[in-house]
Enzyme design. Structure first.
Site, PDB file in Angstrom:
ATOM      1  N   ASN A   1      40.391  46.425  54.232  1.00 14.90           N
ATOM      2  CA  ASN A   1      39.437  45.445  53.738  1.00 14.90           C
ATOM      3  C   ASN A   1      40.119  44.085  53.634  1.00 14.90           C
ATOM      4  O   ASN A   1      40.487  43.515  54.638  1.00 14.90           O
ATOM      5  CB  ASN A   1      38.819  45.908  52.408  1.00 14.90           C
ATOM      6  CG  ASN A   1      37.543  45.160  52.076  1.00 14.90           C
ATOM      7  OD1 ASN A   1      36.795  44.805  52.985  1.00 14.90           O
ATOM      8  ND2 ASN A   1      37.271  44.927  50.814  1.00 14.90           N
TER       9      ASN A   1
ATOM     10  N   ASP B   1      34.538  40.041  44.655  1.00 17.46           N
ATOM     11  CA  ASP B   1      34.885  40.341  46.050  1.00 17.46           C
ATOM     12  C   ASP B   1      36.237  39.691  46.350  1.00 17.46           C
ATOM     13  O   ASP B   1      37.163  39.807  45.567  1.00 17.46           O
ATOM     14  CB  ASP B   1      33.758  39.853  46.963  1.00 17.46           C
ATOM     15  CG  ASP B   1      33.675  40.626  48.268  1.00 17.46           C
ATOM     16  OD1 ASP B   1      34.684  40.685  48.979  1.00 17.46           O
ATOM     17  OD2 ASP B   1      32.596  41.165  48.586  1.00 17.46           O
TER      18      ASP B   1
ATOM     19  N   ASN C   1      40.017  44.971  47.033  1.00 17.31           N
ATOM     20  CA  ASN C   1      39.613  43.612  47.358  1.00 17.31           C
ATOM     21  C   ASN C   1      40.573  42.604  46.739  1.00 17.31           C
ATOM     22  O   ASN C   1      41.372  42.931  45.852  1.00 17.31           O
ATOM     23  CB  ASN C   1      38.193  43.334  46.837  1.00 17.31           C
ATOM     24  CG  ASN C   1      37.253  42.893  47.936  1.00 17.31           C
ATOM     25  OD1 ASN C   1      37.630  42.094  48.798  1.00 17.31           O
ATOM     26  ND2 ASN C   1      36.038  43.417  47.934  1.00 17.31           N
TER      27      ASN C   1
ATOM     28  N   GLU D   1      33.719  37.794  56.412  1.00 23.38           N
ATOM     29  CA  GLU D   1      34.835  38.089  55.501  1.00 23.38           C
ATOM     30  C   GLU D   1      36.115  37.398  55.962  1.00 23.38           C
ATOM     31  O   GLU D   1      36.218  36.907  57.082  1.00 23.38           O
ATOM     32  CB  GLU D   1      35.097  39.602  55.443  1.00 23.38           C
ATOM     33  CG  GLU D   1      34.528  40.309  54.221  1.00 23.38           C
ATOM     34  CD  GLU D   1      35.265  39.974  52.928  1.00 23.38           C
ATOM     35  OE1 GLU D   1      36.139  39.075  52.943  1.00 23.38           O
ATOM     36  OE2 GLU D   1      34.974  40.594  51.905  1.00 23.38           O
TER      37      GLU D   1
ATOM     38  N   GLU E   1      31.709  53.642  51.091  1.00 24.23           N
ATOM     39  CA  GLU E   1      31.705  53.034  49.749  1.00 24.23           C
ATOM     40  C   GLU E   1      31.286  54.010  48.655  1.00 24.23           C
ATOM     41  O   GLU E   1      30.611  53.635  47.691  1.00 24.23           O
ATOM     42  CB  GLU E   1      30.808  51.781  49.737  1.00 24.23           C
ATOM     43  CG  GLU E   1      31.215  50.748  50.765  1.00 24.23           C
ATOM     44  CD  GLU E   1      30.303  49.534  50.791  1.00 24.23           C
ATOM     45  OE1 GLU E   1      29.483  49.376  49.869  1.00 24.23           O
ATOM     46  OE2 GLU E   1      30.398  48.744  51.759  1.00 24.23           O
TER      47      GLU E   1
END
Length: 291
Positions: A100, A195, A146, A16, A119
């Site tokens: 995140n 995402d 996100n 990520e 989640e």
């Protein structure tokens, strides 16, 4: 558009947050579930990895050196030479949230979201970090936040609710205030969720597709103009890099995939690269009034 190639087959569990360091001419990114920070130097192929004390979810370069890093325990300063130093808590630990995705706007303001680590519960929120280092809540009641990113003129802010498959747009003023929240785009693709996102120099939004084998390039009017396909199922975030900012790097993940899926797509969890015609925006640094 050509197919991106895998430049580092590191098999990250949850790759990520790629960012480009112009000074180093290198990509930095994280493996959230692997508790790792990674660095890739495209010209030499050199790689480096650093252990994190917890789930590390994003890096944002900091004016004066080092990075602001998001960990489940809160915000930290990260220096590759000295490691992690705690800056402050974000939310009550009882929420079982973690940070995140994140971005830095042209004014040096850090924007990031939190999400429920399991989640399942909409306890996540969107934050802007004040110059004094205080997380200021901007939006909430989201399970997986996100894709925060900003238009080249600094006047439109984008943020994604992954489970609702919606990218929201807001007006962003000079003081960092958000208003006029509206739906910018909804992903209408089966088994694919938006995402991480980034905005190129022409104002087009690139959003990765978890479960969707690629990414979308979306016009400022909210229309798909390109769909990019990767040899990986879970694509997590794009980032512009290279000397001319005309290479898009993509992080990917192995999390949640079956043995059969991983056998069919063995490059899942790798770092991918794609040359493009339109440059991205520069990577801005976080500016804080505190050490």
């Amino acid at each position: 558009m050509p197919t991106p190639t895998c430049v580092w087959d590191l098999k990250a569990t949850l790759g990520e947050g790629p960012i480009w360091s112009a000074e180093e001419q290198a990509i930095w990114f994280v493996d959230i579930k692997g508790h790792k920070v990674h660095r890739f130097h495209p010209a030499s192929g050199e790689t480096a990895s650093f252990d994190a004390p917890d789930q590390v979810t994003f890096l944002a370069p900091r004016a004066g050196g080092g990075f602001v890093a998001g960990l489940k325990s809160g915000l930290h300063h990260f220096d590759p030479a000295t490691g992690f130093a705690f800056l402050g808590q974000i939310e009550d630990a009882d929420l079982n949230n973690r940070p995140n995705d994140a971005t830095v706007d042209g004014e040096g303001r850090l924007w990031f979201g939190t999400m429920h680590d399991a989640e399942t519960i909409p306890t996540g929120a969107l934050y802007r970090l004040s110059a004094g280092g205080e997380p200021l809540r901007q939006d909430g009641e989201i399970c997986i936040t996100n894709g925060p990113c900003v238009s080249p003129d600094g006047k439109t802010f984008y943020h994604t609710d992954t489970l609702e498959k919606v990218i929201w747009a807001y007006d962003l003023d000079a003081d960092g205030q958000l208003s006029n929240k509206r739906q910018f785009f909804k992903v209408e693709i089966d088994d694919a969720w938006p995402d991480g996102s980034v905005v190129d120099s022409e104002g087009y939004v690139w959003t990765a597709l978890w479960g969707g084998h690629g990414a979308l390039r979306i016009s400022p009017q909210g229309e798909i103009v390109d769909r990019i396909t990767l040899d990986a199922i879970n694509v997590t975030k794009p980032c512009f890099g290279g000397p001319d900012l005309k290479t898009v790097y993509f992080t990917t993940a192995r999390k949640g995939l079956s043995d059969e899926q991983l056998a069919a797509y063995p490059l899942c969890g790798g770092l991918f690269a794609l040359p493009v015609a339109v440059a991205g925006q520069p990577q801005y640094e976080v500016r804080l009034d505190r050490p």
